[in-house]
Design a protein around this motif. Structure first.
Motif, PDB file in Angstrom:
ATOM      1  N   LEU A 162       0.822  -1.206   0.000  1.00 24.27           N
ATOM      2  CA  LEU A 162       0.000   0.000   0.000  1.00 24.27           C
ATOM      3  C   LEU A 162       0.861   1.263   0.000  1.00 24.27           C
ATOM      4  N   ARG A 163       1.967   1.219   0.747  1.00 26.26           N
ATOM      5  CA  ARG A 163       2.862   2.375   0.762  1.00 26.26           C
ATOM      6  C   ARG A 163       3.430   2.625  -0.629  1.00 26.26           C
ATOM      7  N   TYR A 164       3.824   1.562  -1.322  1.00 30.24           N
ATOM      8  CA  TYR A 164       4.341   1.711  -2.682  1.00 30.24           C
ATOM      9  C   TYR A 164       3.272   2.274  -3.613  1.00 30.24           C
ATOM     10  N   SER A 165       2.036   1.786  -3.442  1.00 33.93           N
ATOM     11  CA  SER A 165       0.941   2.272  -4.285  1.00 33.93           C
ATOM     12  C   SER A 165       0.693   3.755  -4.066  1.00 33.93           C
ATOM     13  N   LEU A 166       0.786   4.194  -2.809  1.00 34.50           N
ATOM     14  CA  LEU A 166       0.583   5.615  -2.515  1.00 34.50           C
ATOM     15  C   LEU A 166       1.709   6.468  -3.078  1.00 34.50           C
ATOM     16  N   VAL A 167       2.938   5.961  -2.988  1.00 33.26           N
ATOM     17  CA  VAL A 167       4.089   6.729  -3.472  1.00 33.26           C
ATOM     18  C   VAL A 167       4.023   6.925  -4.978  1.00 33.26           C
ATOM     19  N   THR A 168       3.551   5.907  -5.688  1.00 35.44           N
ATOM     20  CA  THR A 168       3.595   5.955  -7.155  1.00 35.44           C
ATOM     21  C   THR A 168       2.256   6.331  -7.791  1.00 35.44           C
ATOM     22  N   LYS A 169       1.261   6.638  -7.002  1.00 37.92           N
ATOM     23  CA  LYS A 169      -0.057   6.875  -7.598  1.00 37.92           C
ATOM     24  C   LYS A 169      -0.079   8.113  -8.488  1.00 37.92           C
ATOM     25  N   ASN A 170       0.798   9.076  -8.233  1.00 37.83           N
ATOM     26  CA  ASN A 170       0.851  10.303  -9.044  1.00 37.83           C
ATOM     27  C   ASN A 170       1.936  10.260 -10.103  1.00 37.83           C
ATOM     28  N   GLY A 171       2.464   9.063 -10.368  1.00 37.37           N
ATOM     29  CA  GLY A 171       3.487   8.947 -11.399  1.00 37.37           C
ATOM     30  C   GLY A 171       4.869   9.314 -10.944  1.00 37.37           C
ATOM     31  N   GLY A 172       5.083   9.481  -9.628  1.00 39.78           N
ATOM     32  CA  GLY A 172       6.404   9.841  -9.134  1.00 39.78           C
ATOM     33  C   GLY A 172       7.386   8.693  -9.296  1.00 39.78           C
ATOM     34  N   SER A 173       8.634   9.034  -9.468  1.00 39.52           N
ATOM     35  CA  SER A 173       9.663   8.013  -9.614  1.00 39.52           C
ATOM     36  C   SER A 173      10.177   7.600  -8.245  1.00 39.52           C
ATOM     37  N   VAL A 174      10.483   6.310  -8.128  1.00 43.86           N
ATOM     38  CA  VAL A 174      11.012   5.767  -6.877  1.00 43.86           C
ATOM     39  C   VAL A 174      12.236   4.941  -7.215  1.00 43.86           C
ATOM     40  N   PRO A 175      13.136   4.725  -6.259  1.00 41.97           N
ATOM     41  CA  PRO A 175      14.314   3.895  -6.522  1.00 41.97           C
ATOM     42  C   PRO A 175      13.912   2.480  -6.911  1.00 41.97           C
ATOM     43  N   LEU A 176      14.777   1.859  -7.718  1.00 39.15           N
ATOM     44  CA  LEU A 176      14.502   0.504  -8.172  1.00 39.15           C
ATOM     45  C   LEU A 176      14.424  -0.471  -7.002  1.00 39.15           C
ATOM     46  N   SER A 177      15.208  -0.234  -5.959  1.00 42.06           N
ATOM     47  CA  SER A 177      15.198  -1.138  -4.809  1.00 42.06           C
ATOM     48  C   SER A 177      13.822  -1.172  -4.156  1.00 42.06           C
ATOM     49  N   ILE A 178      13.139  -0.013  -4.102  1.00 42.67           N
ATOM     50  CA  ILE A 178      11.801   0.031  -3.508  1.00 42.67           C
ATOM     51  C   ILE A 178      10.806  -0.714  -4.386  1.00 42.67           C
ATOM     52  N   GLU A 179      10.951  -0.560  -5.697  1.00 38.44           N
ATOM     53  CA  GLU A 179      10.053  -1.257  -6.607  1.00 38.44           C
ATOM     54  C   GLU A 179      10.223  -2.768  -6.499  1.00 38.44           C
ATOM     55  N   LEU A 180      11.472  -3.216  -6.440  1.00 40.34           N
ATOM     56  CA  LEU A 180      11.716  -4.653  -6.310  1.00 40.34           C
ATOM     57  C   LEU A 180      11.197  -5.177  -4.974  1.00 40.34           C
ATOM     58  N   ASP A 181      11.331  -4.378  -3.931  1.00 39.45           N
ATOM     59  CA  ASP A 181      10.820  -4.797  -2.632  1.00 39.45           C
ATOM     60  C   ASP A 181       9.300  -4.905  -2.660  1.00 39.45           C
ATOM     61  N   ALA A 182       8.651  -3.993  -3.374  1.00 37.52           N
ATOM     62  CA  ALA A 182       7.194  -4.069  -3.496  1.00 37.52           C
ATOM     63  C   ALA A 182       6.766  -5.332  -4.219  1.00 37.52           C
ATOM     64  N   VAL A 183       7.547  -5.713  -5.235  1.00 39.31           N
ATOM     65  CA  VAL A 183       7.242  -6.959  -5.952  1.00 39.31           C
ATOM     66  C   VAL A 183       7.363  -8.158  -5.012  1.00 39.31           C
ATOM     67  N   ARG A 184       8.434  -8.183  -4.229  1.00 37.83           N
ATOM     68  CA  ARG A 184       8.626  -9.307  -3.306  1.00 37.83           C
ATOM     69  C   ARG A 184       7.496  -9.368  -2.276  1.00 37.83           C
ATOM     70  N   GLN A 185       7.078  -8.207  -1.766  1.00 33.30           N
ATOM     71  CA  GLN A 185       6.007  -8.191  -0.779  1.00 33.30           C
ATOM     72  C   GLN A 185       4.694  -8.678  -1.392  1.00 33.30           C
ATOM     73  N   TYR A 186       4.452  -8.256  -2.627  1.00 32.76           N
ATOM     74  CA  TYR A 186       3.209  -8.677  -3.299  1.00 32.76           C
ATOM     75  C   TYR A 186       3.201 -10.181  -3.538  1.00 32.76           C
ATOM     76  N   LEU A 187       4.329 -10.712  -3.992  1.00 30.88           N
ATOM     77  CA  LEU A 187       4.410 -12.158  -4.249  1.00 30.88           C
ATOM     78  C   LEU A 187       4.258 -12.960  -2.963  1.00 30.88           C
TER      79      LEU A 187
END
Length: 236
Positions: A205-230
């Motif tokens: 949910l935190r990742y979804s809130l950070v990126t909901k407006n199209g903002g860029s985030v570090p790749l490490s955060i994106e990969l962590d979001a993938v791991r959490q979702y899986l």
């Protein structure tokens, strides 16, 4: 990728041109100095010869730039390089004769026109122009390869980002409800797993809130979001 971009976008043809012929001028002047000592006329002659080579190869580049080497077979490229190097060597030889006559008089010009001396001069200058032409196309191919690799990397990054956006949209009410129901079930039997699911859900949910407006985030955060979702998917 940043380092490769710095090389291709900062070092232009003129950087290589000045550095290359500057090195040739210094090397030849040092050679003359160690053999003959300080000779102002010889040093001036070398400086003017290198300046002529700088000018003529710069003009040769104008022709090389019109060649679409990607569509030419290797044998044709080799032939064009040999032809261009020969043409520059002939023109440079004419400039060399003028310099000899201007700096050392008619006697030096007569010596330069002796057939053996003509062959010697060509044997001396043609390889330099041949190396210059080969390096020109070699650096050109290398730069194009770097740009293609960067383009492919950008395309892969965009594709990955699109996948992450798809992941974000999967956090729909049905998924959210299923996750909460599973957490409720685990609270009775496995509190540790329930706590881990709550943490994973919060991170998604935190990742979804950070990126909901199209903002860029570090790749490490994106990969962590993938791991959490899986990890949540595995529990459902």
């Amino acid at each position: 990728m940043t380092h490769a971009r710095w090389r291709t976008h900062t070092l232009t043809f003129w950087h290589y041109q000045c550095a290359g012929w500057g090195f040739v001028a210094v090397a030849q002047c040092m050679r003359v100095y160690f053999v003959h000592g300080w000779r102002g006329d010889l040093e001036l002659s070398i400086a003017l010869q290198v300046a002529a080579a700088f000018l003529f190869t710069s003009l040769l580049r104008l022709w090389y730039r019109t060649i679409r080497y990607q569509t030419f077979p290797l044998a044709a490229i080799v032939g064009l390089i040999a032809a261009g190097s020969s043409a520059v060597s002939v023109v440079w030889w004419g400039a060399f004769l003028l310099l000899q006559h201007s700096l050392f008089g008619a006697e030096a010009l007569n010596d330069a026109l002796i057939p053996l001396n003509i062959i010697t001069v060509f044997a001396y200058t043609f390889p330099k122009h041949l190396i210059w032409s080969t390096l020109y196309f070699g650096i050109k191919v290398w730069q194009d390869w770097i740009e293609e690799r960067e383009h492919a990397a950008r395309a892969a990054a965009e594709a990955q980002r699109a996948q992450f956006h798809m992941l974000r949209y999967k956090l729909n009410p049905e998924f959210f409800f299923s996750t909460l129901r599973r957490i409720h079930q685990l609270m009775e039997t496995d509190a540790a797993s329930a706590k881990a699911m709550v943490t994973s859900l919060a991170e998604c949910l935190r990742y979804s809130l950070v990126t909901k407006n199209g903002g860029s985030v570090p790749l490490s955060i994106e990969l962590d979001a993938v791991r959490q979702y899986l990890s949540l998917e595995q529990e459902l």
